[in-house]
Design an enzyme around this catalytic site. Structure first.
Site, PDB file in Angstrom:
ATOM      1  N   CYS A  87       0.832  -1.202   0.000  1.00 39.22           N
ATOM      2  CA  CYS A  87       0.000   0.000   0.000  1.00 39.22           C
ATOM      3  C   CYS A  87       0.872   1.260   0.000  1.00 39.22           C
ATOM      4  O   CYS A  87       1.462   1.590  -1.021  1.00 39.22           O
ATOM      5  CB  CYS A  87      -0.974  -0.024   1.178  1.00 39.22           C
ATOM      6  SG  CYS A  87      -2.336   1.146   0.989  1.00 39.22           S
TER       7      CYS A  87
ATOM      8  N   HIS B 108      -3.661  -4.787   0.481  1.00 41.07           N
ATOM      9  CA  HIS B 108      -3.113  -5.340   1.735  1.00 41.07           C
ATOM     10  C   HIS B 108      -3.148  -6.867   1.675  1.00 41.07           C
ATOM     11  O   HIS B 108      -4.057  -7.512   2.199  1.00 41.07           O
ATOM     12  CB  HIS B 108      -3.891  -4.804   2.935  1.00 41.07           C
ATOM     13  CG  HIS B 108      -3.647  -3.361   3.194  1.00 41.07           C
ATOM     14  ND1 HIS B 108      -2.615  -2.909   3.998  1.00 41.07           N
ATOM     15  CD2 HIS B 108      -4.259  -2.262   2.709  1.00 41.07           C
ATOM     16  CE1 HIS B 108      -2.625  -1.586   4.014  1.00 41.07           C
ATOM     17  NE2 HIS B 108      -3.606  -1.157   3.248  1.00 41.07           N
TER      18      HIS B 108
ATOM     19  N   GLU C 284      -1.453  -8.827   3.293  1.00 46.90           N
ATOM     20  CA  GLU C 284      -1.152  -9.407   4.608  1.00 46.90           C
ATOM     21  C   GLU C 284      -2.391  -9.635   5.452  1.00 46.90           C
ATOM     22  O   GLU C 284      -2.302 -10.177   6.560  1.00 46.90           O
ATOM     23  CB  GLU C 284      -0.174  -8.504   5.367  1.00 46.90           C
ATOM     24  CG  GLU C 284      -0.767  -7.275   6.040  1.00 46.90           C
ATOM     25  CD  GLU C 284      -1.039  -6.100   5.114  1.00 46.90           C
ATOM     26  OE1 GLU C 284      -1.287  -4.995   5.623  1.00 46.90           O
ATOM     27  OE2 GLU C 284      -1.027  -6.287   3.871  1.00 46.90           O
TER      28      GLU C 284
END
Length: 355
Positions: A135, A245, A247
């Site tokens: 990001c 994102h 993650e």
């Protein structure tokens, strides 16, 4: 014949294929008031103490998600979190990471101390350690190579601080180069229910890179953001930037009351995360640390009878029903009993650490 859609979720256990790895996690959020520049004081809502407190709260979630992925995907993980104002060549060389992951951000880069930005940009231009920018980390990577960061409608960040067009929640992005190893095993898997060369990823951003930096290849785009994934493979560098994102998948799984209710489509981010770690090790000449199958623990013969271990999900659940309140543990297994190949296979199925 009409296509048959599944009305159930197939649980996918995590199999750790990476033996060990050193990862430096760069906390890209504001850590103290000196991380802000003088221009920030002119903002209508400026409150240095409140801003820093907000950034540190978000950093806790962001860094926690990144390190959770590392812990769940590597058998023996070794990671170090470094704040933006702590980044030096000596610090990186001392830790000797196999990969660097740069977190997202909250405040716009023009509100940061320009010395911090210049230091990070210079580092990204020179480093030969594989880097993944997430990001805001993706955006600073592009800025380091001469590309403007703009709003989704093409304005400078300072021209529109509020009421920005955003990509938020899960979005589909289109992969332009499906042969890139970042997508290994994802786009061609059997039973995939998304359109061809499409990923489902978590978005939360109101800024983007205006174009693709020189020396980078564009790997994926979306309707609102042209540069969703980019990579540089050259000059001894391996730099991946993702606007979304990736993650976040493990975090979503933890919030559900049962691992069986997880929507498998949200796991694309986790699988790209793992593929980046694998590519980073290959870039470092450590491909031998990556295995095709799960790495199972070596059976240990106990000198005293012990109760069988239970699998623990990321949500804290005890999945085999042992150890929960009101349930007695089963009889202990004989100490000298050695797991059979079938038992080892069951271990993989029971080792439910996330999606």
């Amino acid at each position: 014949m009409a296509r048959q859609w599944k009305n159930y979720c197939e649980f996918e256990p995590i199999v750790q294929r990476i033996e060990h790895m050193r990862v430096l996690v760069l906390d890209n959020l504001i850590a103290c008031m000196s991380d802000l520049n003088e221009k920030a004081k002119d903002e209508p809502n400026f409150d240095a103490e409140a801003w820093v407190a907000e950034e540190r709260k978000i950093a806790g979630f962001a860094i926690g998600n990144i390190t959770q992925n590392i812990n769940n995907l590597v058998v023996k993980p070794h990671w170090l979190v470094v704040r933006l104002n702590e980044l030096t060549d000596a610090r990186v060389a001392d830790f000797d990471p196999d990969a660097i992951i740069i977190s997202g951000t909250l405040r716009d880069f023009d509100l940061y101390n320009p010395k911090l930005m210049a230091n990070l940009e210079s580092f990204l231009q020179r480093t030969t350690v594989p880097v993944l920018g997430i990001c805001g980390g993706h955006q600073i990577m592009g800025q380091a190579f001469g590309v403007r960061v703009v709003t989704l409608d093409g304005l400078n960040p300072w021209e529109k601080r509020t009421e920005r067009m955003r990509e938020y929640q899960y979005y589909l992005i289109h992969v332009l180069r499906p042969q890139d190893p970042l997508f290994a095993g994802i786009l061609t898997e059997r039973g995939r229910r998304l359109p061809k060369n499409t990923l489902r990823v978590w978005q939360n951003h109101g800024l983007m890179l205006e174009r693709v930096p020189p020396g980078f290849s564009l790997l994926a785009k979306s309707e609102l953001t042209r540069n969703q994934i980019m990579v540089k493979r050259g000059d001894g560098q391996l730099l991946y930037g993702v606007q979304f994102h990736l993650e976040k998948s493990f975090e979503d799984w933890r919030k559900l009351p049962s691992p069986w209710e997880h929507r498998n489509e949200s796991r694309d981010g986790r699988r790209m995360f793992e593929n980046f770690l694998i590519e980073a090790l290959k870039h470092r000449g450590k491909a031998d640390l990556v295995h095709e199958k799960a790495i199972l623990p070596v059976p240990v013969v106990q000198t005293q009878p012990v109760q069988p271990a239970y699998a623990v999900a990321a949500s804290g659940q005890r999945l085999n029903g042992y150890g929960s309140s009101g349930k007695a543990l089963p009889p202990a297994r004989p100490a000298a009993e050695v797991p059979t190949p079938e038992a080892e296979g069951e271990y993989i199925a029971d080792r439910l650490t996330g999606l």
